[in-house]
Design a protein around this motif. Structure first.
Motif, PDB file in Angstrom:
ATOM      1  N   VAL A 536       0.853  -1.184   0.000  1.00 32.23           N
ATOM      2  CA  VAL A 536       0.000   0.000   0.000  1.00 32.23           C
ATOM      3  C   VAL A 536       0.893   1.239   0.000  1.00 32.23           C
ATOM      4  N   PHE A 537       0.463   2.265  -0.746  1.00 36.63           N
ATOM      5  CA  PHE A 537       1.203   3.532  -0.790  1.00 36.63           C
ATOM      6  C   PHE A 537       0.546   4.493   0.189  1.00 36.63           C
ATOM      7  N   TYR A 538       1.302   4.907   1.201  1.00 40.01           N
ATOM      8  CA  TYR A 538       0.785   5.832   2.209  1.00 40.01           C
ATOM      9  C   TYR A 538       1.930   6.710   2.701  1.00 40.01           C
ATOM     10  N   ASN A 539       1.616   7.982   2.956  1.00 40.91           N
ATOM     11  CA  ASN A 539       2.616   8.926   3.459  1.00 40.91           C
ATOM     12  C   ASN A 539       3.837   9.011   2.543  1.00 40.91           C
ATOM     13  N   GLY A 540       3.565   8.849   1.226  1.00 36.43           N
ATOM     14  CA  GLY A 540       4.616   9.000   0.230  1.00 36.43           C
ATOM     15  C   GLY A 540       5.507   7.802   0.037  1.00 36.43           C
ATOM     16  N   THR A 541       5.183   6.656   0.665  1.00 37.73           N
ATOM     17  CA  THR A 541       6.068   5.491   0.614  1.00 37.73           C
ATOM     18  C   THR A 541       5.266   4.210   0.429  1.00 37.73           C
ATOM     19  N   TRP A 542       5.759   3.323  -0.432  1.00 38.44           N
ATOM     20  CA  TRP A 542       5.172   1.994  -0.554  1.00 38.44           C
ATOM     21  C   TRP A 542       5.631   1.133   0.614  1.00 38.44           C
ATOM     22  N   GLY A 543       4.687   0.393   1.202  1.00 34.45           N
ATOM     23  CA  GLY A 543       5.023  -0.499   2.303  1.00 34.45           C
ATOM     24  C   GLY A 543       4.137  -1.724   2.296  1.00 34.45           C
ATOM     25  N   SER A 544       4.504  -2.722   3.068  1.00 34.40           N
ATOM     26  CA  SER A 544       3.790  -3.998   3.097  1.00 34.40           C
ATOM     27  C   SER A 544       2.576  -3.944   4.019  1.00 34.40           C
ATOM     28  N   ILE A 545       1.746  -4.993   3.913  1.00 38.62           N
ATOM     29  CA  ILE A 545       0.577  -5.179   4.768  1.00 38.62           C
ATOM     30  C   ILE A 545       0.728  -6.512   5.494  1.00 38.62           C
ATOM     31  N   PRO A 582       8.451   0.170   4.940  1.00 32.73           N
ATOM     32  CA  PRO A 582       7.622   0.061   6.150  1.00 32.73           C
ATOM     33  C   PRO A 582       6.565  -1.026   6.010  1.00 32.73           C
ATOM     34  N   THR A 583       6.056  -1.479   7.128  1.00 28.88           N
ATOM     35  CA  THR A 583       4.895  -2.383   7.146  1.00 28.88           C
ATOM     36  C   THR A 583       3.733  -1.574   7.711  1.00 28.88           C
ATOM     37  N   TRP A 584       2.877  -1.076   6.823  1.00 30.09           N
ATOM     38  CA  TRP A 584       1.961   0.003   7.187  1.00 30.09           C
ATOM     39  C   TRP A 584       0.747  -0.436   8.000  1.00 30.09           C
ATOM     40  N   LEU A 585       0.210  -1.619   7.756  1.00 28.70           N
ATOM     41  CA  LEU A 585      -1.089  -1.962   8.328  1.00 28.70           C
ATOM     42  C   LEU A 585      -1.124  -3.387   8.860  1.00 28.70           C
ATOM     43  N   GLN A 599     -12.378   0.646   2.642  1.00 23.35           N
ATOM     44  CA  GLN A 599     -13.569   0.645   3.491  1.00 23.35           C
ATOM     45  C   GLN A 599     -13.481  -0.373   4.626  1.00 23.35           C
ATOM     46  N   CYS A 600     -12.432  -1.190   4.644  1.00 27.93           N
ATOM     47  CA  CYS A 600     -12.321  -2.256   5.645  1.00 27.93           C
ATOM     48  C   CYS A 600     -11.725  -1.717   6.946  1.00 27.93           C
ATOM     49  N   GLN A 601     -12.035  -2.416   8.043  1.00 25.94           N
ATOM     50  CA  GLN A 601     -11.480  -2.065   9.351  1.00 25.94           C
ATOM     51  C   GLN A 601     -10.024  -2.514   9.428  1.00 25.94           C
ATOM     52  N   SER A 602      -9.220  -1.770  10.201  1.00 24.35           N
ATOM     53  CA  SER A 602      -7.833  -2.167  10.430  1.00 24.35           C
ATOM     54  C   SER A 602      -7.311  -1.414  11.645  1.00 24.35           C
ATOM     55  N   ASP A 603      -6.115  -1.787  12.095  1.00 25.55           N
ATOM     56  CA  ASP A 603      -5.415  -0.969  13.081  1.00 25.55           C
ATOM     57  C   ASP A 603      -5.010   0.351  12.418  1.00 25.55           C
ATOM     58  N   PRO A 604      -4.678   1.390  13.219  1.00 29.02           N
ATOM     59  CA  PRO A 604      -4.206   2.658  12.628  1.00 29.02           C
ATOM     60  C   PRO A 604      -2.898   2.476  11.859  1.00 29.02           C
ATOM     61  N   TRP A 605      -2.579   3.463  11.014  1.00 26.82           N
ATOM     62  CA  TRP A 605      -1.325   3.434  10.255  1.00 26.82           C
ATOM     63  C   TRP A 605      -0.137   3.408  11.220  1.00 26.82           C
ATOM     64  N   ASP A 606       0.824   2.534  10.916  1.00 31.73           N
ATOM     65  CA  ASP A 606       2.028   2.399  11.746  1.00 31.73           C
ATOM     66  C   ASP A 606       3.114   1.795  10.860  1.00 31.73           C
ATOM     67  N   PRO A 607       4.259   2.482  10.695  1.00 30.89           N
ATOM     68  CA  PRO A 607       5.295   1.958   9.782  1.00 30.89           C
ATOM     69  C   PRO A 607       5.950   0.675  10.267  1.00 30.89           C
ATOM     70  N   SER A 609       4.059  -2.112  11.669  1.00 30.93           N
ATOM     71  CA  SER A 609       2.885  -2.894  12.061  1.00 30.93           C
ATOM     72  C   SER A 609       3.196  -4.375  12.221  1.00 30.93           C
ATOM     73  N   CYS A 610       4.069  -4.930  11.374  1.00 28.11           N
ATOM     74  CA  CYS A 610       4.397  -6.361  11.447  1.00 28.11           C
ATOM     75  C   CYS A 610       5.550  -6.595  12.425  1.00 28.11           C
ATOM     76  N   ASP A 611       5.480  -7.698  13.164  1.00 24.63           N
ATOM     77  CA  ASP A 611       6.588  -8.067  14.044  1.00 24.63           C
ATOM     78  C   ASP A 611       7.801  -8.524  13.244  1.00 24.63           C
ATOM     79  N   ASN A 612       7.556  -9.154  12.092  1.00 24.55           N
ATOM     80  CA  ASN A 612       8.659  -9.594  11.237  1.00 24.55           C
ATOM     81  C   ASN A 612       8.152  -9.741   9.813  1.00 24.55           C
ATOM     82  N   ARG A 613       9.061  -9.922   8.867  1.00 20.16           N
ATOM     83  CA  ARG A 613       8.712  -9.993   7.439  1.00 20.16           C
ATOM     84  C   ARG A 613       7.907 -11.246   7.099  1.00 20.16           C
ATOM     85  N   ALA A 614       7.927 -12.246   7.978  1.00 20.45           N
ATOM     86  CA  ALA A 614       7.155 -13.463   7.719  1.00 20.45           C
ATOM     87  C   ALA A 614       5.651 -13.205   7.812  1.00 20.45           C
TER      88      ALA A 614
END
Length: 728
Positions: A536-545, A582-585, A599-607, A609-614
């Protein structure tokens, strides 16, 4: 079993419901040419079921069912792809493909459940107009469960019993002991005792009232906007915009009910506006009740006046508040316009309108300010934090009732701002609306401080980049501002120092643009457009979900969002690699109602968000519902291609025959097959060969229902691509 006989010029045709709990529920069957057959569910809707129930004198339709819910029938398929408006006198008077034009497998037989009662009464009360509701089904009177009744239904019941308006619905055994009574099990739902007729939309027309079981035009000498607004709100049509004059919407051919609504003020509920039905004489010309509603449902202002208050939005049947931090003046102006209250003067803070109950939604409406309804704006929930009830969104519109004129800040109103030519609403060329004309801004001295004001004003976060030199394309028309010099703290762009409006020394090749932090985009990487690692692209940067709590339904929503079909799976083999940004969501949860990931629910944006890349999400989209023909003279002839796993591919001509071609032609809406062609008759395709050895009977509804060898055939090449020529 009651059989109803209806005649038309082609002979006697009959209709019945079979294998249900009574004559008013079951499999739909039609007798034609002295033989009983079924109806195929090409696109069976509640309007189709309504015609069946009405034709059988079984009340109104409760449910329209398909896939043989009452068992498979036998005999011919008499009707296919029936398309009713709902007011036809017989099922065969609806649009359909012709008697017996299509042989449909009986596991697609249709069914209906009708309300089914032939009489009703109230018992156990002090008068004939209070008590338990009982309905007559065949020869048995049964009590209706409270859970099956809403206020709209109660209003209709009171009207039909000639008992005026519903006052209340009482739960439990208020009117006596019901332990020995049969409880009626079938639910029914009503649309209310009023409807609009002969309008150009479902939310405009002549007001008709259901009274004593008969629909008739309401003749109201004192019909006014408060009454009209109460009716619009009951019909889920927003608010009344105007009462059309003269003979708008015609006089009607049915009964005339003379009556008078007594709504005290705008904002009244219909139950607070009793109507006295006085008779059914002729209505003088121009006295028929008429209304044009806004057609924008699901939004209201409470705890204030008609045009000021706390903002509440309806999701399903639940009203909830909006978070103040997700609310801006553009969205507020759209809501004011939607409620026929002008434009937004101010958004109040503090406790003025805050008291109330119900949930606080996380939705953010991203409006340009020119939309007709709040629901026309982009609606984003993804990444939004929760907030407390004390942070509820509010608004005071430009024409409030009983609110001091010095409350809040009066905005210029006629000026608006938007971003155009970007792929989403939070990036693009900056355009201003002034003196009735949209125009651009010159890029002289254009910087991040200026862009930041634009982003903040549009509810798009902060500026990531200030673009110059018509980065988002050249505009046209007026160039409104030049030498803009904002500090970044201004509330809107026209509060910044600049040259006078319309004074500049620029051309459109110098048009300014912005990219805001809440510009959102979605992609799958390291695979193809429809398979890969989700970013997802957010805050000017592509990051993982992150994939925590992610369901297949969320994966399907992602695939729909990306136009990659109606199927999707979460890949677990991590073949699309690990990300580096970053891992955004995290904790994204979608429902069937969501057509967009935003439109889906999620935690707030956080660069982080994931504990690890797995935990990164990998998705593969599949879509079995796309079929096309390529290379022919029109959309009904050519090489057969199907979409699978994100790619268009072909079909091998091994065993390809006219039965297979018939299914393709029918699925494309192209009639029947003229010929089944082989050996790349319309040219060789590219990409995978998805199917070979297709063996259709010819009666299947789609190619996917036919037996075949599938998934990347090894025994063919593209010189064997199958094709069809349909009748069109």
């Amino acid at each position: 079993m009651t059989v109803m006989l209806f005649c038309e010029s082609t002979g006697a045709d009959e209709l019945r419901l079979s294998n249900g709990t009574g004559p008013c529920s079951g499999r739909v069957e039609v007798k034609h040419e002295e033989k009983w057959g079924t109806v195929c569910d090409g696109d069976w809707t509640i309007e189709d079921a309504e015609v069946v129930c009405k034709q059988l004198q079984c009340g109104s339709a409760v449910k329209a069912l398909n896939r043989a819910p009452f068992g498979e029938g036998s005999g011919p398929t008499w009707l296919y792809r029936v398309d009713c408006r709902g007011d036809e006198s017989a099922l065969w008077n609806c649009s359909h493909t012709g008697w017996g034009s299509f042989s449909c497998p009986h596991y697609f037989d249709t069914g209906v459940i009708c309300s089914g009662f032939s009489g009703m009464r109230l018992t156990g009360g002090h008068t004939a107009c209070s008590g338990h509701l009982k309905v007559k089904q065949e020869k048995t009177w049964a009590t209706v469960c409270f859970s099956h009744i809403d206020f709209k239904t109660a209003s209709v019941i009171c009207n039909e019993l000639e008992c005026g308006q519903a006052v209340d619905i009482l739960r439990g055994t208020h009117f006596g002991d019901r332990q020995d009574e049969l409880i009626w099990q079938e639910e029914f739902h009503c649309y209310g005792g009023y409807r609009l007729a002969n309008g150009s939309t479902t939310c405009s027309g002549r007001v008709e009232l259901l009274h004593g079981g008969t629909w008739g035009t309401l003749c109201d000498y004192l019909w006014d906007l408060p009454a009209a607004t109460a009716l619009c709100q009951q019909l889920d049509c927003g608010v009344a915009l105007l009462i059309p004059s003269g003979q708008s919407f015609g006089k009607g051919n049915g009964s005339v009910w003379n009556g008078t609504f007594s709504c005290k003020k705008n904002g009244s509920r219909l139950r607070d506006c009793p109507v006295s039905v006085l008779g059914h004489d002729e209505c003088p010309a121009g006295k028929e009740a008429r209304v044009a509603c806004s057609g924008c449902p699901g939004a209201r202002l409470v705890n204030g006046t008609t045009c000021s208050g706390r903002v509440e939005i309806r999701h399903g049947d639940t009203w909830g508040r909006l978070c103040h931090s997700h609310w801006n003046l553009q969205a507020a102006s759209v809501l004011c316009h939607q409620l026929n209250c002008g434009y937004a003067k101010s958004i109040q803070t503090g406790d003025r309108f805050v008291d109330g109950n119900g949930p606080v939604w996380r939705d953010a409406f991203h409006c340009g300010g020119t939309e007709s309804c709040l629901w026309d704006c982009a609606q984003v929930t993804l990444g939004n934090p929760t907030c407390s009830a004390r942070e509820a969104a509010t608004v005071i519109c430009s024409v409030p009732t009983g609110v001091a004129e010095d409350v809040g800040v009066i905005c210029s109103g006629s000026r608006q701002i938007r971003l155009v030519n970007g792929t989403k609403r939070c990036a693009g060329r900056v355009e201003l609306y002034h003196d009735g004309i949209w125009g651009t801004i010159c890029d002289d001295n254009w910087d991040l401080s200026d862009a930041n004001v634009v982003c903040k004003q549009l509810g798009c976060g902060h500026a990531i980049k200030a673009f110059t030199s018509a980065h988002y394309g050249k505009g046209s028309g007026q160039i409104w501002l030049d030498d803009v010099n904002c500090t970044g703290a201004e509330s809107d762009l026209w509060a910044c120092p600049s040259r006078a409006w319309g004074q500049h020394n620029c051309q459109h090749k110098e048009d300014a643009g912005v990219l805001c932090s809440e510009f959102l985009a979605l992609r799958l990487v390291n695979g193809n457009d429809c398979a890969g690692r989700l970013e997802v692209f957010y805050n000017g940067t592509w990051g993982s979900i992150c994939s925590n709590r992610m369901s297949q339904l969320t994966a399907i929503t992602v695939c729909k969002h990306l136009n990659c079909g109606d199927g999707g799976e979460i890949a677990t083999d991590f073949k699309y690699g690990r990300g580096s940004g970053p891992t955004w969501l995290d904790h994204i949860e979608c429902t069937k109602q969501h057509s967009s990931l935003w439109q889906c629910q999620s935690d707030p944006w956080d660069p982080q968000s994931c504990d690890n890349r797995a935990e990164e999400t990998h998705i593969s989209c599949t879509d079995r519902e796309k079929l096309r023909v390529i290379g022919g003279k029109d959309g009904c002839s050519g090489r057969v291609e199907i979409w699978h796993q994100g790619s268009w591919g072909t079909v091998c001509d091994d065993s390809w025959d006219v039965a297979d071609a018939n299914v393709v032609c029918r699925q494309l809406g192209c009639g029947s097959a003229v010929s089944a062609l082989s050996e790349a008759a319309f040219g060789e395709g590219t990409g995978p060969i998805w199917l070979e050895e297709v063996h259709c009977k010819g009666t299947e509804l789609s190619l996917w229902d036919c037996p075949a060898k599938s998934l990347f055939c090894k025994n063919c090449d593209h010189k064997e691509d199958a094709a069809v020529d349909c009748s069109g």
